[in-house]
Design an enzyme around this catalytic site. Sequence first.
Site, PDB file in Angstrom:
ATOM      1  N   ASP A  85       0.843  -1.196   0.000  1.00 23.37           N
ATOM      2  CA  ASP A  85       0.000   0.000   0.000  1.00 23.37           C
ATOM      3  C   ASP A  85       0.885   1.255   0.000  1.00 23.37           C
ATOM      4  O   ASP A  85       1.785   1.387   0.828  1.00 23.37           O
ATOM      5  CB  ASP A  85      -0.888  -0.026   1.248  1.00 23.37           C
ATOM      6  CG  ASP A  85      -1.998   0.990   1.213  1.00 23.37           C
ATOM      7  OD1 ASP A  85      -2.402   1.403   0.102  1.00 23.37           O
ATOM      8  OD2 ASP A  85      -2.493   1.363   2.295  1.00 23.37           O
ATOM      9  N   GLU A 137      -2.308   6.152  -8.092  1.00 22.45           N
ATOM     10  CA  GLU A 137      -3.133   7.208  -7.502  1.00 22.45           C
ATOM     11  C   GLU A 137      -2.962   8.490  -8.301  1.00 22.45           C
ATOM     12  O   GLU A 137      -1.858   8.820  -8.736  1.00 22.45           O
ATOM     13  CB  GLU A 137      -2.741   7.450  -6.044  1.00 22.45           C
ATOM     14  CG  GLU A 137      -3.577   8.522  -5.350  1.00 22.45           C
ATOM     15  CD  GLU A 137      -3.255   8.655  -3.870  1.00 22.45           C
ATOM     16  OE1 GLU A 137      -3.143   9.810  -3.397  1.00 22.45           O
ATOM     17  OE2 GLU A 137      -3.111   7.617  -3.190  1.00 22.45           O
ATOM     18  N   HIS A 183      -7.336   9.764   4.525  1.00 24.62           N
ATOM     19  CA  HIS A 183      -6.744   8.744   5.383  1.00 24.62           C
ATOM     20  C   HIS A 183      -6.971   9.133   6.842  1.00 24.62           C
ATOM     21  O   HIS A 183      -6.898  10.305   7.193  1.00 24.62           O
ATOM     22  CB  HIS A 183      -5.237   8.627   5.124  1.00 24.62           C
ATOM     23  CG  HIS A 183      -4.910   8.164   3.735  1.00 24.62           C
ATOM     24  ND1 HIS A 183      -4.164   8.926   2.861  1.00 24.62           N
ATOM     25  CD2 HIS A 183      -5.232   7.036   3.070  1.00 24.62           C
ATOM     26  CE1 HIS A 183      -4.029   8.264   1.721  1.00 24.62           C
ATOM     27  NE2 HIS A 183      -4.674   7.124   1.819  1.00 24.62           N
ATOM     28  N   GLY A 184      -7.198   8.124   7.678  1.00 19.47           N
ATOM     29  CA  GLY A 184      -7.361   8.396   9.101  1.00 19.47           C
ATOM     30  C   GLY A 184      -8.763   8.879   9.427  1.00 19.47           C
ATOM     31  O   GLY A 184      -9.671   8.843   8.597  1.00 19.47           O
ATOM     32  N   GLY A 212      -9.328   5.474   2.451  1.00 16.88           N
ATOM     33  CA  GLY A 212     -10.011   6.115   3.570  1.00 16.88           C
ATOM     34  C   GLY A 212     -11.423   5.607   3.765  1.00 16.88           C
ATOM     35  O   GLY A 212     -12.341   6.385   4.042  1.00 16.88           O
ATOM     36  N   GLY A 213     -11.626   4.289   3.638  1.00 17.22           N
ATOM     37  CA  GLY A 213     -12.965   3.711   3.750  1.00 17.22           C
ATOM     38  C   GLY A 213     -13.533   3.723   5.153  1.00 17.22           C
ATOM     39  O   GLY A 213     -14.737   3.526   5.334  1.00 17.22           O
ATOM     40  N   ASN A 233     -10.392   0.571   0.895  1.00 18.79           N
ATOM     41  CA  ASN A 233      -9.338   0.390   1.893  1.00 18.79           C
ATOM     42  C   ASN A 233      -9.844   0.737   3.290  1.00 18.79           C
ATOM     43  O   ASN A 233     -10.432   1.797   3.493  1.00 18.79           O
ATOM     44  CB  ASN A 233      -8.134   1.277   1.574  1.00 18.79           C
ATOM     45  CG  ASN A 233      -7.419   0.861   0.300  1.00 18.79           C
ATOM     46  OD1 ASN A 233      -7.902   0.011  -0.455  1.00 18.79           O
ATOM     47  ND2 ASN A 233      -6.275   1.454   0.053  1.00 18.79           N
ATOM     48  N   VAL A 234      -9.556  -0.142   4.240  1.00 15.74           N
ATOM     49  CA  VAL A 234      -9.981   0.049   5.629  1.00 15.74           C
ATOM     50  C   VAL A 234      -8.799  -0.237   6.545  1.00 15.74           C
ATOM     51  O   VAL A 234      -8.180  -1.300   6.448  1.00 15.74           O
ATOM     52  CB  VAL A 234     -11.151  -0.887   5.990  1.00 15.74           C
ATOM     53  CG1 VAL A 234     -11.519  -0.738   7.467  1.00 15.74           C
ATOM     54  CG2 VAL A 234     -12.361  -0.612   5.103  1.00 15.74           C
ATOM     55  N   ASN A 235      -8.497   0.696   7.444  1.00 11.10           N
ATOM     56  CA  ASN A 235      -7.454   0.465   8.440  1.00 11.10           C
ATOM     57  C   ASN A 235      -7.806   1.121   9.767  1.00 11.10           C
ATOM     58  O   ASN A 235      -7.783   0.480  10.819  1.00 11.10           O
ATOM     59  CB  ASN A 235      -6.095   0.976   7.940  1.00 11.10           C
ATOM     60  CG  ASN A 235      -4.956   0.544   8.842  1.00 11.10           C
ATOM     61  OD1 ASN A 235      -5.032  -0.479   9.513  1.00 11.10           O
ATOM     62  ND2 ASN A 235      -3.879   1.313   8.875  1.00 11.10           N
TER      63      ASN A 235
END
Length: 292
Positions: A85, A137, A183-184, A212-213, A233-235
């Site tokens: 990533d 991107e 993100h975040g 940024g899911g 994307n998930v974090n």
Amino acid sequence: MTLVSMTDMLRTANAGGYAVGQFNLNNLEFTQAILTAAEEESSPVILGVSEAYIPYMGGLPYIYGMVNNLIDHYGITVPVALHLDHGSSYEVCIRALKAGFTSVMMDASHHSLETNIETTQRVTDAAHVLGASVEAELGRIGGREDDLEVLEAEASYAESADCLRMVKETGIDCLAPALGSVHGPYRGQPKLGLARMKEIHSLTGVPLVLHGGSGIPEAEIREAIASGTAKINVNTDNQTVFTQTIRDYLQNHPETYDPRHYLNPAREAIKAAVRDKMRLFGSSGQEKGGRV
């Protein structure tokens, strides 16, 4: 099941009207939780590794070995892609491919369009020889993820014409256009550029990626999928539930000293969160080989 690239799973997702989740690996427990959730949900899955986490987790070959061994250990039968990533350079992407990663993201979005295309094309040429997939991107996605930070003033939407150039000149397998996600954690209500997302997908024909899911309302997630997004994307959501579960356990059990006592429930919390996302994204039940 051996590791696979993202190419077929994302094309299939686009055609089927669902999205595949990328869930980032932060340690052993995250990896265990994500893999077992995917198997139980009969869902394809993408394991993301941020560049900042490579040294923390022991290096690219170790990460590949851990994932591969856990796939064997748990008898995982659903498709699994191992994805770098936000690779910041051609060199780190090549290192990931040599280590066994089946997919890489070349993020040169902070450079000029010409440099972004040139660098991404070099990565794509190398990856495709090995049967691996490539994500790129365009625009700048705001917010902070690990050691990557883009200030709000630096964030910018992707232009449709630039996206078409990127796809045509590089041969990438999927594209992450910056369209309002961050993100975040979100500050305020996120608002995605869904009309442009649909236009970009129609122009390029490739599966789109939503970074940024975490924290995006369910209705917007569904609209993004209908507009061509096939990878989400998930974090942050997983990191939050993992940390909160540990905090709660230690507060209620101050005498504990065995890490398994708080890491096991934390792992189960991630697993539950991942399963919920797979159901929201529509990927649950898409792989008949998994266990339900």
